[in-house]
Design a protein around this motif. Sequence first.
Motif, PDB file in Angstrom:
ATOM      1  N   ALA A   1       0.835  -1.201   0.000  1.00 49.45           N
ATOM      2  CA  ALA A   1       0.000   0.000   0.000  1.00 49.45           C
ATOM      3  C   ALA A   1       0.871   1.253   0.000  1.00 49.45           C
ATOM      4  CB  ALA A   1      -0.919  -0.002   1.218  1.00 49.45           C
ATOM      5  N   GLY A   2       1.879   1.281   0.867  1.00 53.73           N
ATOM      6  CA  GLY A   2       2.764   2.446   0.936  1.00 53.73           C
ATOM      7  C   GLY A   2       3.544   2.653  -0.339  1.00 53.73           C
ATOM      8  N   PHE A   3       4.110   1.571  -0.878  1.00 58.49           N
ATOM      9  CA  PHE A   3       4.935   1.701  -2.081  1.00 58.49           C
ATOM     10  C   PHE A   3       4.086   2.103  -3.285  1.00 58.49           C
ATOM     11  CE2 PHE A   3       7.518   0.109  -5.652  1.00 58.49           C
ATOM     12  CZ  PHE A   3       8.732   0.708  -5.339  1.00 58.49           C
ATOM     13  N   ALA A   4       2.898   1.519  -3.410  1.00 57.10           N
ATOM     14  CA  ALA A   4       2.022   1.856  -4.538  1.00 57.10           C
ATOM     15  C   ALA A   4       1.636   3.325  -4.497  1.00 57.10           C
ATOM     16  CB  ALA A   4       0.779   0.969  -4.513  1.00 57.10           C
ATOM     17  N   PHE A   5       1.290   3.828  -3.320  1.00 55.44           N
ATOM     18  CA  PHE A   5       0.926   5.235  -3.202  1.00 55.44           C
ATOM     19  C   PHE A   5       2.140   6.126  -3.453  1.00 55.44           C
ATOM     20  CE2 PHE A   5      -0.665   8.855  -0.315  1.00 55.44           C
ATOM     21  CZ  PHE A   5      -1.261   9.489  -1.388  1.00 55.44           C
ATOM     22  N   GLY A   6       3.316   5.683  -3.046  1.00 58.37           N
ATOM     23  CA  GLY A   6       4.528   6.438  -3.336  1.00 58.37           C
ATOM     24  C   GLY A   6       4.774   6.569  -4.828  1.00 58.37           C
ATOM     25  N   LEU A   7       4.528   5.496  -5.576  1.00 65.37           N
ATOM     26  CA  LEU A   7       4.661   5.552  -7.035  1.00 65.37           C
ATOM     27  C   LEU A   7       3.653   6.520  -7.645  1.00 65.37           C
ATOM     28  CD1 LEU A   7       5.243   1.798  -8.023  1.00 65.37           C
ATOM     29  CD2 LEU A   7       6.930   3.640  -7.982  1.00 65.37           C
TER      30      LEU A   7
END
Length: 381
Positions: A241-247
């Motif tokens: 969730a964190g990495f996807a939103f960071g992208l």
Amino acid sequence: MTFDVLALVAFAGLLGPLLAAREGWHIPVVVGELAAGVILGVTGFGLLDATDHTFTFMADIGFALTMLVAGSHVPVRDPAVRSAMGKGAVRAVMVGVLAAVAGYAVASVFDTGHAALYAVLIASSSAALILPIVDSLELGGTSVLQMTAQIAIADTACIVAVPLVIDPGNAVRAGFGAFAVIAAAVVLYFGLRSFHRSGAWRRLHKFSEKRKFALELRINLVILFSLAALATSTHVSVMLAGFAFGLVLAAIGEPRRLAKQLFAVTDGFFAPLFFVWLGASINLRDLVSNPSSIWLGVSLGMATLVVHAVVRVMGLPLPLGILSAAQLGVPVAAVTVGSQLGVLGDGEPAAILLGAMITVGAATLAGARAARSGRLLAGKQ
């Protein structure tokens, strides 16, 4: 969890900047934070209880924020990186194939049954770790751009793959969960992009700045925690969730003010808390009681370095190949998720982190070597 424990955690987090203060060493801040957790946790004095529910929940928040910042560091908007994406993708695929072979070999030798997990670990690269090294050493050129593209692809693919390989018995369930999080992130990207292009976000920014409301940070935290809730409800780690939103933030262009606010919240408190918690939860005494774990860690670290170095045959300079092997986010995710699920063997979490530290040390030396080579070449021109 009490305020005296929280004060101890915050104090322990200061070891990270202390070790990283000397620029010539190029020691990542997280190394000191992990070390502090090890000293104060189950391995050391036992002053920090990583099983405390409040401590664990706050660490999960830190994990999600850490992965958000990592994703936002992937240079998806850089035209030069996009132009190098083709060659970077080919190299990432080559590394992935070699990693599959190496992962199977390591799992067979140590009889752990985690060939797929080891393959993902060996193939991974940490954009959040490598890109700051590249910037601090002022590395540039076509090879560096191609390496950056390779890292971005590998980092993204491995982050998605971890929840699928960490528990093969529930891979289908994890796959659906991962798809749900990714689909939500895609919808979020188009929605935020439309919001930005309409000028509404800029008006919100000006209003928030004028009234000191920090609305951008508040809204993005709502989005992050909503994605994290979706992830946990579908049995997927908050890391995705964190990495996807960071992208998503990297793709639409993270506002400078928001970047500063996220830096303050994450690097100032929640990220150090997470890494201290992680260090406190890992029992390095298992390396002593299970000597084979030491060799497992060394094997994982060396296999990662060799696999990434082999890309030299495709034109990537050897120091950059070693630099691209630096990994931290994926091993940390594997240890965190694996420990929570109870699917890792005795000493295996410590072995995975040992392997990661070997790649960090080698990458630090390789980065310095690449910087010296660049200066020598510049002097000859």
